[in-house]
Structure formats: structure tokens, C-alpha cells
Design an enzyme around this catalytic site. Structure first.
Site, PDB file in Angstrom:
ATOM      1  N   HIS A   1       0.813  -1.218   0.000  1.00  0.00           N
ATOM      2  CA  HIS A   1       0.000   0.000   0.000  1.00  0.00           C
ATOM      3  C   HIS A   1       0.848   1.271   0.000  1.00  0.00           C
ATOM      4  CE1 HIS A   1      -3.411  -2.422   2.207  1.00  0.00           C
ATOM      5  NE2 HIS A   1      -3.287  -2.759   0.929  1.00  0.00           N
ATOM      6  N   PRO A   2       1.853   1.419  -0.871  1.00  0.00           N
ATOM      7  CA  PRO A   2       2.656   2.647  -0.828  1.00  0.00           C
ATOM      8  C   PRO A   2       1.865   3.856  -1.324  1.00  0.00           C
ATOM      9  CG  PRO A   2       3.282   1.317  -2.717  1.00  0.00           C
ATOM     10  CD  PRO A   2       2.325   0.485  -1.913  1.00  0.00           C
TER      11      PRO A   2
END
Length: 539
Positions: free
Chosen positions: A475-476
Site C-alpha cells: 500500500h505505498p
């Protein structure tokens, strides 16, 4: 779509870079008006690989150069010096073609905090109608869900006794049940809703791009990696890209970067937009000093606790026999259900690490299977995984280029567990998981903690354990931060500060990470971006 200028350059009203979760939405919305000429560039290929469309195919897509960029992080001190694989989709549909298919908006609080920080128009009441517009919810429309949109959202098509027992145990530990995590407050335990239709993955490409591919004003080019933006007289005028190692240039009234939290800052820096010292050290002539580019990287670090169990079916036992594998294949072929229809995590829990937290700051992804990491074989014993992540990490990392060649992977430094607050939440997450596992509903399966193991007890032990078992949950966000302050990379209308003609519309613009899986918020950002672009074009 060349014009009459005779310079051989194709010209468009809009060029969208990246045909992932955001780019597919943008291409759909911007090309809806036949007057708009739209070019969509994707570095990867077509999504004609069968494992993209079968839900369990994420096992064969993550780490596969056909579908994944194959990034790795720099060694991370918070993970005891380990480097992680960092999957990012490199195919039509982007990460939505290889992800866990969980539909999760986050919490109303997330968007209201953006608004309170100066991002006017980004509060929960502002974005909810856009979520509803995109959605085709299996239960039909209500005040919080939409029906008839492009993005199909359904129930998981498989249930497991071991997962039900863990949810029951969480309830015994004081965490209530929930049948819908997408109503503004996701606290509770239940089964995730997924972006699937009748047992097939429903990616952004399937939902938003394929239905409009025949529009004559939309051109999609695959295998096209952007080399740099073209800039003249204070304006982004187009870009240069490589296809089969041959250079091409295209001009546009406006360029929209939708290459993600890794790709978008990388393209900016390749184009001379970023921190002067970083650019100079990598052989790039500075064009615009923008210190925020590549900074503010946030990600959800998951701690994957594994429990051996007895007396209950898990995927480990099914997948470790030829007969079990045959049954799995037959069930999917006949009914589009069973383990092949599974997302990586079917059940989830949202809860608070400490009672004083304002809202749920932990998310569990509960799986009826265990393995050392994605791509490895499942363990040869019955087991399940309770993965828990800190939804609001304080740690901040960075993404920066690694030389002037656009094909060189950037340096990704998440900087996990670099604050005392994050380390405290990590230790508490392990304690809370053990508390749930000890409840009668789950204890009847005689769980034995396999990882990290019961010998980790003190605060220091638990922090060390978090560093050993922690890994990205993919989930960057945040590396081209949106804000009202002059230090932000883009303003609340997603326009790059300092140069005209460029917007960024992907997860990189999130000021702070949302409290859950980030695919639905990324599509929301693209939806709102398209509306603002078209509104501004009308004057």
C-alpha cells in the site's frame, strides 16, 4: 493522431501515464467527450494472461516480470536489515490486476482530515458520491453504496470454519461483528467485499478501460515506458517514451501522471523536478526545485502471525495433496467458487491498538493458509495466518531515482518502524493477536504460535519479532503529497506546483494513508481528478 504541423509529433488533449487503477478511470472519463483526444501509456503489456482474471492468480502474478515491476526495497533497519520484494502491477489494470481484490474505502475520518489540512473538496461528504458513482454493489444502492457503476463489488465466494472461529474469538475479546467495512467507520470483524464478478477478478482495466477501447478518440499504447517529460517556458508540453527501445514523443494540452507512488515521483525526477541535490547526484539537470518529490512515503507494514491448528480444515492441507488440488480446480471450473475464487485474505478485523485511539488503527487480514512469503509453497502442516497492520504509521520513507536511465529501478526506502510510536503499536498488535487466539472460540483448535513464536515476550522482544516477520501489504502512498501549503508537490486540484500542464492523480498524492486497503481510494482520486480536469477545461 498527428496534426498538420509537420513535425511528426502526435498531439493530444490529454496524455495519461500509467494504465493502472487510476489511469483506467482517467482514460474512461476524459475520453467520454469525443472532442477530447486521449493517449493512455502503459509500460507493461495487455492483460491477456489467464492468471490475471482467476482470483487466485495473484500467486502467479506477484513476482512475475510479465505482470510485476519486480521492485525491491533498500535494506531496512526497522526490519533488522532485511530487503523486501515490493510488488507493483506492470500490465493493463496495474495493481488492480495482481492485488488482493479487497474493496476498502477507508474511514470517513481519513478524508475529513485531508480537508481539515487544507485540501478543500476532499472530505468524506465530498468523495462519497464519487465512490457511489463507480460502484456496482451486490446488495444494490443505498445512501452509502452505488449500483450500476463500472466497478463490481461482491461477497467472497468461500467461507472457512477456521476464519469464522477467529472472528468469533475476536468478538469474545470485545471486537463486534460487521457485515460492511465501507460505511465510514470500519471497526469490527467480518468478511471482506471484493472486486470480483461471478468468481472472476474485476480489475480497473476490465471495469473502466475495456468497455471504451473502441472510442476513436482514445489511443492505448502498451510497452511504453516514459523517459521524461517535455518542458518549455514553464509548462509541461508532452513527454518522451520508449517502446521496444525506440524513442517516441507526444504533445498534450495536459499530462496526467498516474504511475503510482513509485512511478510518478520517478518520472518527475527523471524530468528534472525534485530535490536539486538528488537530481544532480544522479546526473539530471534540475528544472524545478520541488523538495517534496519522492518524500513522505507511507505504507502499511503487516505482521504475519502464523498459528498451527488441529481439527479444522485449512488450505494448507488441501493444497498439499493431488486430490485436494483436483477438488479445488473442479469446484472453480463448475461453480466459480472455492479456493481458486479466493482473494489472499477473506476475513478482516478493524480494531484499536489502545483504548485511547480515536478510531480503529489496526487491520487484520485473516487467511486459512500459511507460507513464508507469497510465491513460496504452503507449509506442510495445518495452519492459518492472522496478519495485522498499523493503519496510521508515523514512519516516513522515500522513493528516489537511481541514475538517469528510466529503466533503472528507483531506490525505495520505506523506513518501517522508525518511530517509537510505530514500534509501540507493533508490539501491542502481537499481544492483541495472542489475546484473540486464546479465546475459547479459537482455542478449541489448539493453536500453536509458529511465527513469531511464544518465546518473544518483552517489549524489546516483540519489536524485534515485528522486524523479523513484518512485510509490506503493498500500500505505498504519499510520495507526491497533495496539500494547501507551498511545500506540497500538488495543490488540492492535483496541479503540480511550479509548472503548468501537469497533474498527478494516483496514490502518490495522498497526504496521509487511508485506514485500509488503498485500491478503491486510488480509483476515487482518479475519479475526482477527471472531474476537476474537465471542469477546469470548461473554464
Amino acid at each position: 493522431m498527428p496534426d498538420a504541423r509537420g513535425d511528426g509529433m502526435d498531439r493530444y488533449d490529454y496524455i495519461v501515464v500509467g494504465a493502472g487503477s487510476a489511469g483506467c478511470v482517467l482514460a474512461n472519463r476524459l475520453s467520454a467527450d469525443p472532442k477530447n483526444r486521449v493517449l493512455l501509456l502503459e509500460a507493461g503489456g495487455r492483460d491477456n494472461y489467464h492468471w490475471v482474471h482467476i482470483p487466485v492468480g495473484y500467486l502467479y502474478c506477484i513476482g512475475n516480470p510479465r505482470t510485476d515491476w519486480g521492485f525491491k526495497t533498500a535494506p531496512d533497519a526497522g526490519l533488522n536489515g532485511r530487503s523486501l520484494t515490493y510488488p507493483r502491477g506492470r500490465i493493463l489494470g496495474g495493481c488492480s490486476a495482481i492485488n488482493g481484490m479487497i474493496y476498502m474505502r477507508g474511514q470517513a475520518r481519513d478524508y475529513d482530515m485531508w480537508r481539515q489540512a487544507g485540501c478543500i473538496g476532499w472530505g468524506w461528504d465530498d468523495v462519497l458520491p464519487l465512490f457511489r458513482r463507480q460502484e456496482d454493489f451486490f446488495r444494490g444502492a443505498d445512501d452509502l453504496h452505488g449500483a450500476g457503476g463500472e466497478l463490481r463489488v461482491e461477497q467472497a465466494r468461500v467461507r472457512w470454519d477456521v476464519l469464522d472461529a477467529f472472528l468469533d474469538a475476536a468478538e469474545q475479546a470485545g471486537i463486534p461483528r460487521s457485515d460492511d467495512f465501507n460505511r465510514g467507520d470500519n471497526e469490527g470483524g467480518g468478511y471482506f467485499h471484493v472486486t470480483q464478478k461471478n468468481g472472476w477478478r474485476w480489475s480497473a482495466a476490465t471495469a473502466f478501460l475495456k468497455p471504451v477501447l473502441k472510442r476513436p478518440n482514445l489511443r492505448v499504447v502498451t510497452g511504453a515506458q516514459v523517459e521524461r517529460l517535455l518542458i518549455a517556458e514553464g509548462r509541461v508540453t508532452g513527454l518522451r517514451y520508449l517502446q521496444d527501445n525506440a524513442p517516441f514523443e507526444a504533445a498534450a494540452g495536459e499530462v496526467v501522471l498516474a504511475a503510482g507512488a513509485v512511478g510518478s515521483p520517478h518520472i518527475l525526477e527523471l524530468s528534472g523536478i525534485g530535490q536539486g541535490a538528488v537530481l544532480a547526484s544522479n546526473g539530471i539537470a534540475p528544472v524545478l526545485e520541488a523538495p517534496g518529490v519522492g518524500e513522505n512515503l507511507q505504507d502499511h507494514l503487516q505482521l504475519r502471525l502464523i498459528y498451527k491448528v488441529q481439527g479444522v480444515k485449512t488450505l494448507n492441507t488441501m493444497a498439499n495433496s493431488l486430490w485436494g488440488k483436483a477438488k479445488i480446480g473442479l469446484e472453480y471450473a463448475a461453480f466459480r467458487s472455492g479456493p481458486m475464487s479466493m482473494s489472499p485474505s477473506q476475513a478482516g478485523i478493524f480494531t484499536r491498538s489502545f483504548p485511547e485511539k480515536e478510531s480503529a488503527d489496526l487491520e487484520y487480514h485473516i487467511q486459512p493458509v500459511s507460507l513464508d512469503k507469497f510465491g513460496d509453497a504452503v507449509h506442510p502442516f495445518p495452519a492459518m495466518t492472522a496478519s495485522v497492520c498499523n493503519l496510521r504509521p508515523e514512519s516516513r520513507g522515500s522513493v528516489h531515482l537511481n541514475g538517469p536511465d528510466c529503466r533503472a529501478h528507483p531506490v525505495i526506502a520505506p523506513n518501517y518502524l522508525s518511530t517509537e510510536g510505530d514500534r509501540r503499536v507493533a508490539a501491542q498488535s502481537i499481544r492483541l493477536t495472542r489475546q484473540i487466539a486464546a479465546q475459547p472460540a479459537f482455542a478449541r483448535f489448539r493453536p500453536e504460535e509458529f511465527k513469531p513464536g511464544p518465546s518473544y515476550e518483552s517489549e524489546a522482544d516483540l519489536v524485534r519479532a515485528a522486524g523479523e516477520i513484518g512485510t509490506t501489504i503493498f500500500h505505498p502512498v504519499g510520495t507526491c503529497r497533495m496539500g494547501a501549503d507551498p511545500g506540497s508537490v500538488v495543490d488540492p486540484r492535483l496541479r503540480l506546483r511550479g509548472l503548468a500542464g501537469l497533474r498527478i492523480a494516483d496514490a502518490s498524492v495522498m497526504p496521509t494513508i487511508t485506514s485500509g486497503n488503498t485500491n478503491a481510494p486510488t480509483m476515487l482520486i482518479a475519479e475526482k481528478a477527471a472531474a476537476m480536469i474537465l471542469e477546469d477545461a470548461r473554464g
